[in-house]
Scaffold this motif. Structure first.
Motif, PDB file in Angstrom:
ATOM      1  N   PHE A   1       0.850  -1.190   0.000  1.00  0.00           N
ATOM      2  CA  PHE A   1       0.000   0.000   0.000  1.00  0.00           C
ATOM      3  C   PHE A   1       0.887   1.243   0.000  1.00  0.00           C
ATOM      4  O   PHE A   1       1.844   1.330   0.772  1.00  0.00           O
ATOM      5  CB  PHE A   1      -0.894   0.032   1.251  1.00  0.00           C
ATOM      6  N   ARG A   2       0.524   2.220  -0.837  1.00  0.00           N
ATOM      7  CA  ARG A   2       1.281   3.466  -0.896  1.00  0.00           C
ATOM      8  C   ARG A   2       0.393   4.630  -0.468  1.00  0.00           C
ATOM      9  O   ARG A   2      -0.737   4.775  -0.965  1.00  0.00           O
ATOM     10  CB  ARG A   2       1.819   3.735  -2.295  1.00  0.00           C
ATOM     11  N   ALA A   3       0.905   5.461   0.465  1.00  0.00           N
ATOM     12  CA  ALA A   3       0.180   6.649   0.919  1.00  0.00           C
ATOM     13  C   ALA A   3       0.255   7.713  -0.168  1.00  0.00           C
ATOM     14  O   ALA A   3       1.324   8.250  -0.453  1.00  0.00           O
ATOM     15  CB  ALA A   3       0.765   7.172   2.221  1.00  0.00           C
ATOM     16  N   THR A   4      -0.878   8.033  -0.789  1.00  0.00           N
ATOM     17  CA  THR A   4      -0.941   8.953  -1.923  1.00  0.00           C
ATOM     18  C   THR A   4      -1.611  10.253  -1.503  1.00  0.00           C
ATOM     19  O   THR A   4      -2.769  10.239  -1.066  1.00  0.00           O
ATOM     20  CB  THR A   4      -1.726   8.322  -3.085  1.00  0.00           C
ATOM     21  N   PRO A   5      -0.939  11.410  -1.617  1.00  0.00           N
ATOM     22  CA  PRO A   5      -1.562  12.693  -1.238  1.00  0.00           C
ATOM     23  C   PRO A   5      -2.762  13.008  -2.128  1.00  0.00           C
ATOM     24  O   PRO A   5      -2.733  12.768  -3.337  1.00  0.00           O
ATOM     25  CB  PRO A   5      -0.429  13.708  -1.444  1.00  0.00           C
ATOM     26  N   VAL A   6      -3.806  13.580  -1.538  1.00  0.00           N
ATOM     27  CA  VAL A   6      -5.010  13.958  -2.277  1.00  0.00           C
ATOM     28  C   VAL A   6      -5.495  15.315  -1.788  1.00  0.00           C
ATOM     29  O   VAL A   6      -5.138  15.764  -0.702  1.00  0.00           O
ATOM     30  CB  VAL A   6      -6.138  12.916  -2.103  1.00  0.00           C
ATOM     31  N   ILE A   7      -6.329  15.965  -2.622  1.00  0.00           N
ATOM     32  CA  ILE A   7      -7.046  17.171  -2.221  1.00  0.00           C
ATOM     33  C   ILE A   7      -8.511  16.796  -2.095  1.00  0.00           C
ATOM     34  O   ILE A   7      -9.107  16.269  -3.035  1.00  0.00           O
ATOM     35  CB  ILE A   7      -6.876  18.300  -3.245  1.00  0.00           C
ATOM     36  N   THR A   8      -9.082  17.035  -0.936  1.00  0.00           N
ATOM     37  CA  THR A   8     -10.448  16.610  -0.670  1.00  0.00           C
ATOM     38  C   THR A   8     -11.433  17.752  -0.874  1.00  0.00           C
ATOM     39  O   THR A   8     -11.089  18.927  -0.779  1.00  0.00           O
ATOM     40  CB  THR A   8     -10.577  16.082   0.768  1.00  0.00           C
ATOM     41  N   GLY A   9     -12.683  17.380  -1.162  1.00  0.00           N
ATOM     42  CA  GLY A   9     -13.770  18.344  -1.295  1.00  0.00           C
ATOM     43  C   GLY A   9     -14.733  18.197  -0.139  1.00  0.00           C
ATOM     44  O   GLY A   9     -14.337  18.030   1.009  1.00  0.00           O
ATOM     45  N   ARG A  10     -16.028  18.187  -0.447  1.00  0.00           N
ATOM     46  CA  ARG A  10     -17.025  18.101   0.614  1.00  0.00           C
ATOM     47  C   ARG A  10     -17.131  16.676   1.124  1.00  0.00           C
ATOM     48  O   ARG A  10     -16.798  15.703   0.434  1.00  0.00           O
ATOM     49  CB  ARG A  10     -18.380  18.595   0.100  1.00  0.00           C
TER      50      ARG A  10
END
Length: 380
Positions: free
Chosen positions: A332-341
């Motif tokens: 498993f790789r920790a992948t950065p994301v931008i979240t919304g609502r």
């Protein structure tokens, strides 16, 4: 004889047990230095990665799922109602002089061209005198040019004499235009130097900085006028979301009374160095609340099939960033994301995933904890 037999039998059993135990320990510890070194190389630490099969993860309580799609992708932004860029006018004194009259007070509604204050000064009188002198010179030069043209046509004077007088007339007209422009810039003072300052825009007087009898130097602030019908929304956006917000995107503005109005983004300014937020400006498409009102907005970032969504359990915070653990062939790789609502146990993903990934859902926090232990062990 019996005692001897029992003694030999006990010794034999002890010998067999000792041999068996030694064999078991050998199985557990039978690793040559070379083998141990190779194993250590395989276990080398890889940043933000956990070497764990999906099956083993499931035994540990980590369940996998796929990225889904939900409604239109949105981002909630805090903001306020502010004057538009050209909706505020500061009226300064065009010439130095004494204030003879103030025509308005704070709160007055004025139209464009309305009188704001009257000043009297020597500069204005001199400027008006310059116009009179220039006008007289222009008339004389024009008359001379006309006379020389008639004489040239009669054959009395040479052509070059007529052309010279015509050039002098043109120069005099240019000097007159310059003198008139200067007078206009100074508030069109009268022959006595009285100039009336007028509103450049329609609006409400928000500030008056002069009193009758006061002496103003050129450029001194006289009054401010705000056109409160020309307003815009100004929102603060996370710097990381600027790339997902586009000029022309629709904004649904939540008014202080709970209602909603629409607006459209007209500008996106990335945050300056060390600034906490980027600036997003939007133009109302319906009457806006009063200036200074606090509002919020839902910026619609995607339409049609909808944006990407993941279970709320899938989103974890790692070193201050939102991450999702994506399944790879070896872990498993920790992948950065931008979240919304976030709603009903799901979180919108604005950036970081393409929609085809398998991710850790329920129990993803265990991977975060395991990654933290791995980091600590690596530091040791």
């Amino acid at each position: 004889m019996t005692h001897r037999t029992l003694f030999l039998t006990g010794a034999a059993i002890a010998l067999v047990a000792t041999a068996g135990l030694g064999f078991g320990l050998g199985r557990l510890t039978d690793k040559t230095p070379a083998a141990a070194e190779g194993h250590a190389e395989e276990a080398d630490h890889e940043e933000n990665f956990i070497a764990l099969s999906v099956a083993d993860a499931a035994k540990a309580g980590v369940l996998t799922t796929t990225v889904g799609r939900g409604g239109g992708s949105e981002l909630v932004l805090p903001g306020r109602v502010a004057l538009a860029v050209n909706a505020l006018a500061a009226l300064g004194a065009p010439v130095s002089g004494a204030v003879e009259r103030v025509h308005v007070a704070v709160g007055d509604h004025v139209s464009a061209g309305a009188a704001i204050a009257s000043l009297r000064g020597a500069e204005g009188a001199n400027a008006r005198a310059s116009v009179d002198v220039a006008a007289a010179g222009a008339r004389a030069a024009a008359a001379a040019a006309a006379r020389d043209r008639r004489l040239f046509e009669a054959g009395v004077v040479a052509r070059q004499d007529w052309e010279a007088s015509q050039a002098a007339a043109d120069k005099a007209q240019a000097e007159l235009r310059a003198a008139r422009a200067q007078v206009t810039a100074q508030g069109t003072p009268s022959a006595g130097g009285l100039a009336t300052l007028r509103a450049p825009i329609a609006g409400i007087i928000t500030r008056v900085d002069v009193r009758v009898g006061a002496f103003l130097t050129q450029g001194g602030l006289v009054a401010e006028i705000a056109d409160q019908s020309a307003v815009e929304y100004v929102f603060d956006a996370p710097p990381a979301s600027v790339g997902a917000i586009k000029v022309g995107d629709e904004v649904l503005v939540q008014r202080p009374d709970g209602g909603e109005d629409s607006a459209r983004i007209v500008a996106v300014a990335p945050s300056a160095v060390d600034a906490g937020a980027a600036v997003v400006r939007a133009k109302p498409t319906a009457p806006a609340p009063r200036i200074g009102s606090i509002v919020s907005a839902r910026v619609i970032l995607a339409k049609g099939a909808g944006g990407l969504t993941v279970p709320a359990d899938a989103v974890q915070t790692l070193e201050g960033r939102a991450v999702v653990f994506v399944v790879e062939p070896k872990g498993f790789r920790a992948t950065p994301v931008i979240t919304g609502r976030a709603a009903e146990g799901a979180v919108e993903i604005l950036k970081g995933l393409n929609g085809g990934e398998t991710i850790a859902g329920k129990g993803a926090f265990r991977l975060k904890a395991e990654l933290g232990k791995g980091e600590a062990g690596h530091e040791d």
